[in-house]
Design an enzyme around this catalytic site. Structure first.
Site, mmCIF file in Angstrom:
data_model
loop_
_atom_site.group_PDB
_atom_site.id
_atom_site.type_symbol
_atom_site.label_atom_id
_atom_site.label_comp_id
_atom_site.label_asym_id
_atom_site.label_seq_id
_atom_site.Cartn_x
_atom_site.Cartn_y
_atom_site.Cartn_z
ATOM 1 N N HIS A 51 17.183 39.790 71.542
ATOM 2 C CA HIS A 51 15.871 40.227 72.020
ATOM 3 C C HIS A 51 15.795 41.746 71.876
ATOM 4 C CE1 HIS A 51 14.849 36.584 74.809
ATOM 5 N NE2 HIS A 51 15.485 36.198 73.728
ATOM 6 N N GLU A 53 14.904 44.003 73.948
ATOM 7 C CA GLU A 53 15.451 44.721 75.095
ATOM 8 C C GLU A 53 16.975 44.810 75.040
ATOM 9 O OE1 GLU A 53 13.259 42.168 75.038
ATOM 10 O OE2 GLU A 53 12.266 41.988 76.983
ATOM 11 N N CYS A 81 12.392 38.735 79.855
ATOM 12 C CA CYS A 81 12.805 37.406 80.298
ATOM 13 C C CYS A 81 13.984 37.542 81.268
ATOM 14 C CB CYS A 81 13.206 36.571 79.081
ATOM 15 S SG CYS A 81 14.792 37.075 78.350
ATOM 16 N N CYS A 84 17.088 39.324 79.676
ATOM 17 C CA CYS A 84 16.879 40.757 79.470
ATOM 18 C C CYS A 84 16.795 41.509 80.791
ATOM 19 C CB CYS A 84 15.626 40.988 78.640
ATOM 20 S SG CYS A 84 15.797 40.350 76.947
#
Length: 150
Positions: A51, A53, A81, A84
């Site tokens: 991801h 992040e 999410c 993260c």
């Protein structure tokens, strides 16, 4: 300053869009300087953890030679999410600034709030809705394009 850095996160999200990744971009900032940038790479790397992040946190930790991102702000186009948000808590990020809420998986207040959970050893200041329309339009364009391919 939030809008300025969010525009840079949107630029990262556009890079993801251009390679058919879900368009999420992230920037880590400390003392008004960009420490790292990243965009989603899950499909490209075949990695569920890639991801924006997480990649931005990894790069920032390398850049600062520390796993602690004290006094850093993460700018991200979509609310983080649970994975993260957990990484951001563990990295001791001071602040999260996001564009659009994730009503299906957001962990900064939409579904749950890992980033600011009083049971955890670190809490993160959260600001949402920065350049929300721009972030939303990019995400909508991506999924419209994806639907039209099927």
């Amino acid at each position: 300053m939030d809008e300025y850095f969010m525009r840079l996160a949107i630029e990262e999200a556009v890079k993801a869009y251009n390679i058919e990744e879900v368009p999420v971009g992230a920037i880590v900032v400390k003392d008004d300087a960009i420490i790292s940038k990243a965009f989603n790479m899950r499909e490209t790397l075949n990695d569920a953890t890639a991801h924006a992040e997480v990649l931005a946190v990894q790069r920032a930790c390398t850049s600062l030679s520390s796993w602690r991102l004290l006094d850093c702000t993460l700018y991200v186009t979509v609310e983080p999410c649970p994975m993260c948000a957990g990484a951001l808590v563990n990295a001791r990020v001071k602040r999260i600034v996001y564009g659009i809420s994730d009503l299906k998986g957001g962990a900064c207040g939409s579904i749950i709030n890992i980033a600011n959970n009083p049971s955890l050893n670190h809490r993160i200041e959260i600001t949402g809705g920065i350049l929300e329309d721009e972030c939303k339009k990019l995400m909508q364009a991506f999924f419209k394009k994806r639907r039209n391919k099927w």
